[in-house]
Design a protein around this motif. Structure first.
Motif, PDB file in Angstrom:
ATOM      1  N   CYS A 119       5.049  -4.968   3.992  1.00  0.00           N
ATOM      2  CA  CYS A 119       3.790  -4.210   4.095  1.00  0.00           C
ATOM      3  C   CYS A 119       2.749  -5.018   4.862  1.00  0.00           C
ATOM      4  O   CYS A 119       2.611  -6.220   4.672  1.00  0.00           O
ATOM      5  CB  CYS A 119       3.258  -3.901   2.690  1.00  0.00           C
ATOM      6  N   GLN A 120       1.994  -4.315   5.720  1.00  0.00           N
ATOM      7  CA  GLN A 120       0.950  -4.996   6.494  1.00  0.00           C
ATOM      8  C   GLN A 120      -0.139  -5.585   5.585  1.00  0.00           C
ATOM      9  O   GLN A 120      -0.889  -6.455   6.002  1.00  0.00           O
ATOM     10  CB  GLN A 120       0.328  -4.013   7.490  1.00  0.00           C
ATOM     11  N   CYS A 179       5.830   0.226   5.285  1.00  0.00           N
ATOM     12  CA  CYS A 179       6.096   0.897   3.997  1.00  0.00           C
ATOM     13  C   CYS A 179       6.744   2.253   4.251  1.00  0.00           C
ATOM     14  O   CYS A 179       7.712   2.622   3.582  1.00  0.00           O
ATOM     15  CB  CYS A 179       4.798   1.087   3.220  1.00  0.00           C
ATOM     16  N   ASP A 187       0.827  -1.220   0.000  1.00  0.00           N
ATOM     17  CA  ASP A 187       0.000   0.000   0.000  1.00  0.00           C
ATOM     18  C   ASP A 187       0.857   1.265   0.000  1.00  0.00           C
ATOM     19  O   ASP A 187       0.400   2.338  -0.355  1.00  0.00           O
ATOM     20  CB  ASP A 187      -0.991  -0.019   1.174  1.00  0.00           C
ATOM     21  N   ASN A 188       2.096   1.145   0.410  1.00  0.00           N
ATOM     22  CA  ASN A 188       3.042   2.264   0.514  1.00  0.00           C
ATOM     23  C   ASN A 188       2.606   3.324   1.528  1.00  0.00           C
ATOM     24  O   ASN A 188       3.075   4.462   1.484  1.00  0.00           O
ATOM     25  CB  ASN A 188       3.301   2.914  -0.857  1.00  0.00           C
ATOM     26  N   THR A 189       1.724   2.953   2.446  1.00  0.00           N
ATOM     27  CA  THR A 189       1.263   3.920   3.461  1.00  0.00           C
ATOM     28  C   THR A 189       1.378   3.382   4.888  1.00  0.00           C
ATOM     29  O   THR A 189       1.391   4.172   5.831  1.00  0.00           O
ATOM     30  CB  THR A 189      -0.219   4.307   3.234  1.00  0.00           C
ATOM     31  N   CYS A 190       1.452   2.073   5.074  1.00  0.00           N
ATOM     32  CA  CYS A 190       1.464   1.515   6.434  1.00  0.00           C
ATOM     33  C   CYS A 190       2.816   1.813   7.102  1.00  0.00           C
ATOM     34  O   CYS A 190       3.750   2.264   6.450  1.00  0.00           O
ATOM     35  CB  CYS A 190       1.185   0.003   6.385  1.00  0.00           C
TER      36      CYS A 190
HETATM   37 ZN   LIG Z   1       2.345  -1.098   3.626  1.00  0.00          ZN
END
Ligand SMILES: [Zn+2]
Length: 338
Positions: A103-104, A95, A89-92
Motif C-alpha cells: 500500500c502507498q 491495494c 488504505d485498501n483504496t490505492c
Molecule cells: Zn493502499
C-alpha cells in the motif's frame, strides 16, 4: 496496559506500557483477544536482526474494537476484527491490485504482543467477523492475521491449481498452513519437506500426501523421483534461507512457479540458474488483507482449522517461554492470551 518489549537477543519482557490512543481520525483501538509469536520474531530473539533499543514486539492480532476515530465508518466498537501486520488504505492502486502490503500508505502494526493496540486506517485494514466468535474459533481466526494468510499467499503466488503436484519447503507454521492452503486450492499431490515427526503428522492431517525428509541435493532428487523426473508444478518456499530458496527453485518443473514467503536472509540466486530454470518466482510480505474475507468464511463455516498450528498456549506474561519453546523447536507456534 501490559505489553511485550524486546530489549536484546533472548530478552523479551512484559511490562507496563502506555495505553494506545486514537491519534489519527482513521485509527481504531483493539482490545486483543489473542496474539502469538511469529517465526520472524525469532530473527530478533536470535540476534540475527539487530535490536538497537527496547522495542514493543509482535504483529499478529485479533480482538474487540474498543474505540474508533471520527473518520472511521465501517468498523464499529464491539466488533471482533482481524487485520494484517501492515495497515493499508485498501483504496490505492496497489491495494486495488490485491497487494495491500505494498500500500502507498502502509504502516507496520507492531507491538501486538500486548493487551491493546492502535490500528491505523481501520476501515481499510480491519475485517470484522459476522458476530463475536465462540472461544474455540479464536486460534483459527488469529492465524488469519499472518501465518495462514501467508501460507495461502505462498500457494496463490505459486499458482496452485486443481490437480497439481505441489511441494512445500519448510515445516514451520507457515509451511504447514501452505500445505493446508494447497489442499484447499485443489492440489492433488502435496509433498511436505519435513524432518520432524510431530510436524509430519500435522502436515498429513492438513493434506500432505508425501513426506520428504531429505534436504539439499538429496531432497531435490527425492522430489524428482516422486514426479517421474519432472519436478513439482508449484513449490511453496516458507523458510527464507539460501538453501531453502535453492531447493525450491531446483524442485520446480520448467514452467512452474515458486511462491516464496520466508523473509530472505542471505539469499543469493545466480542469474544464470534462474534464467535456465524457466521457473517463475513471486513472493514477498503476504497481502493478507486480500484473503481475509474468504479465509474468515472458511474458518467460520468450519471448512478449515488453521489454528491447529498453535501447539502451545501461554498467558501474555509467559511470552519469553513462547519464544524459547519456538526457538528450541519444542513448539510449532505459541498463542498468547493477554
Ligand atoms: Zn493502499
Amino acid at each position: 496496559m501490559r505489553g511485550a518489549v524486546i530489549y536484546a537477543p533472548g530478552d523479551v519482557r512484559v511490562e507496563e506500557r502506555d495505553d494506545p490512543k486514537i491519534i489519527e481520525p482513521t485509527d481504531a483501538i483493539i482490545r486483543i483477544s489473542a496474539t502469538c509469536v511469529c517465526g520472524s520474531d525469532l530473527w530478533d530473539w536470535r540476534g540475527i536482526n539487530p535490536v538497537t533499543q527496547p522495542t514493543p514486539i509482535g504483529h499478529e492480532y485479533c480482538g474487540i474494537v474498543e474505540d474508533v476515530g471520527s473518520d472511521v465508518t465501517t468498523i464499529k466498537p464491539g466488533q471482533f476484527v482481524i487485520g494484517s501486520f501492515f495497515a493499508s488504505d485498501n483504496t490505492c492502486p496497489h491495494c486495488q491490485a490485491g497487494f495491500q502490503t505494498s500500500c502507498q500508505h502502509r504502516e507496520f502494526v507492531g507491538g501486538c504482543q500486548a493487551e491493546a493496540i492502535r490500528v491505523p486506517m481501520a476501515d481499510g485494514t480491519l475485517v470484522a467477523t459476522p458476530e463475536p466468535p465462540a472461544d474455540e474459533l479464536i486460534p483459527s481466526l488469529l492465524s488469519l492475521s499472518d501465518v495462514m494468510g501467508t501460507g495461502w499467499f505462498a500457494a496463490d503466488a505459486a499458482n496452485v491449481r486443481p490437480g497439481m503436484t505441489v511441494a512445500v519447503v519448510g515445516d514451520g507454521a507457515v509451511g504447514l498452513l501452505g500445505v493446508l492452503s494447497a489442499a484447499r486450492l485443489g492440489a492433488e499431490r502435496i509433498i511436505a519437506m519435513s524432518r520432524h515427526e510431530s510436524r509430519q503428522r500435522l502436515a498429513t492431517e492438513f493434506g500432505a500426501t508425501d513426506i520428504v525428509s531429505e534436504r539439499g541435493d538429496d531432497g531435490v532428487a527425492r522430489i524428482k523421483d516422486l514426479t517421474d523426473g519432472v519436478g513439482a508444478d508449484a513449490v511453496l518456499e516458507c523458510v527464507g534461507t539460501n538453501e531453502s530458496m535453492t531447493q525450491a527453485l531446483r524442485s520446480t518443473r520448467p514452467g512452474g512457479f515458486v511462491g516464496y514467503v520466508g523473509v530472505p536472509h542471505g539469499v543469493n540466486l545466480p542469474g544464470e540458474d534462474l534464467f535456465y530454470s524457466h521457473v517463475g518466482l513471486r513472493g514477498g510480505p503476504a497481502p493478507v488483507r486480500r484473503f481475509l474475507p474468504e479465509l474468515i468464511d472458511l474458518v467460520w463455516s468450519g471448512k478449515v482449522e488453521p489454528g491447529k498450528v498453535f501447539d502451545l498456549t501461554l498467558s501474555l506474561d509467559q511470552v519469553a517461554e513462547g519464544y524459547r519453546a519456538m526457538d528450541e523447536r519444542r513448539a510449532i507456534k505459541a498463542l498468547l492470551r493477554p
